[in-house]
Write a protein that holds these residues in place. Sequence first.
Motif, PDB file in Angstrom:
ATOM      1  N   LYS A  25      25.755  40.094  21.782  1.00  0.00           N
ATOM      2  CA  LYS A  25      26.935  39.526  21.177  1.00  0.00           C
ATOM      3  C   LYS A  25      27.094  40.109  19.370  1.00  0.00           C
ATOM      4  O   LYS A  25      26.987  40.436  18.975  1.00  0.00           O
ATOM      5  CB  LYS A  25      26.713  38.545  20.691  1.00  0.00           C
ATOM      6  CG  LYS A  25      26.922  36.948  21.943  1.00  0.00           C
ATOM      7  CD  LYS A  25      26.598  35.413  21.032  1.00  0.00           C
ATOM      8  CE  LYS A  25      26.922  34.445  21.818  1.00  0.00           C
ATOM      9  NZ  LYS A  25      25.964  33.514  21.518  1.00  0.00           N
ATOM     10  N   ASN A  58      32.613  33.489  19.731  1.00  0.00           N
ATOM     11  CA  ASN A  58      32.370  34.605  19.735  1.00  0.00           C
ATOM     12  C   ASN A  58      32.439  35.703  21.076  1.00  0.00           C
ATOM     13  O   ASN A  58      32.625  35.197  22.247  1.00  0.00           O
ATOM     14  CB  ASN A  58      30.617  35.335  19.785  1.00  0.00           C
ATOM     15  CG  ASN A  58      29.216  34.009  18.685  1.00  0.00           C
ATOM     16  OD1 ASN A  58      30.203  34.751  17.622  1.00  0.00           O
ATOM     17  ND2 ASN A  58      28.934  32.932  18.967  1.00  0.00           N
ATOM     18  N   ALA A 234      28.340  38.183  15.098  1.00  0.00           N
ATOM     19  CA  ALA A 234      28.393  36.216  15.544  1.00  0.00           C
ATOM     20  C   ALA A 234      28.285  35.629  14.675  1.00  0.00           C
ATOM     21  O   ALA A 234      27.658  35.628  14.012  1.00  0.00           O
ATOM     22  CB  ALA A 234      27.990  36.607  16.969  1.00  0.00           C
ATOM     23  N   ALA A 242      23.338  33.319  17.982  1.00  0.00           N
ATOM     24  CA  ALA A 242      23.979  34.379  17.346  1.00  0.00           C
ATOM     25  C   ALA A 242      22.966  35.425  17.480  1.00  0.00           C
ATOM     26  O   ALA A 242      24.011  37.056  17.114  1.00  0.00           O
ATOM     27  CB  ALA A 242      24.099  34.190  16.154  1.00  0.00           C
TER      28      ALA A 242
END
Length: 251
Positions: A25, A58, A234, A242
């Motif tokens: 991410k 994301n 993210a 994240a």
Amino acid sequence: MLLKISHTSTYHYDMPVPYALQRLKLTPQSCSTQQVHDWTVTCVGAHREVVYNDGYNNITELIRHERNAVQISITAHGTITTHDTNGVVGTDRTNTPLWVYGRQTDLTQPGDNIRKLADSVKSFSPRLELLHGLMSGINDQMVYENGQTNVETTGEAALTAGHGVCQDLTHVFVAAARLLDIPARYVSGYLMMPDVQDQAASHAWAEAHVNGLGWVGFDPANKICPDDKYVRLAVGLDYRDAAPISGIRHG
């Protein structure tokens, strides 16, 4: 502010790894606080399998290691213009309902100390003042210290110990905000530190939802709302959602 970013993560293995899959991410998106001009993610020793947007919108990539790899390198780089909006990100472009961000996770599950922290600011009004009070309270009670926690440390454990890194302070913030019925989420990204050319780690902070403003950022590690030195990557309920890079391996 115009920022040029280059972020490299290199993995070295003691023995050849038969199979590994990494979730990236690492791709920022344009929003009210930043405009992405160009961005590229390259991998050496691994192949991109799929790219998709997850449930939090994301941009997510799955990469597979070459068989029996002993080293892989992942580099994300590009240029971004950032804007100081006093932490205000605004409305979300996803269809994720706000109530999702009220759910606690294993890493944000509150205990006695987070409950006491939430109780100490619950009388503050309006909501924006309460959230600033929460950020200040966390910064007052916790010392930023490397090497004392890890990715499995809960916010409650970090607050009880009185120290941690940005990840830990963020978990405490979102846990306490959710206790107060305020939707809150974890944000991963970058923070440009003055006079530091080569930084060793990315950064993390929180966003809470405020009626009339939308999402507003709070960085309890630095006791400020994000400004034009911050780049969002993210979001999610906690670090696991994240994290810039995560994955599994066999061997």
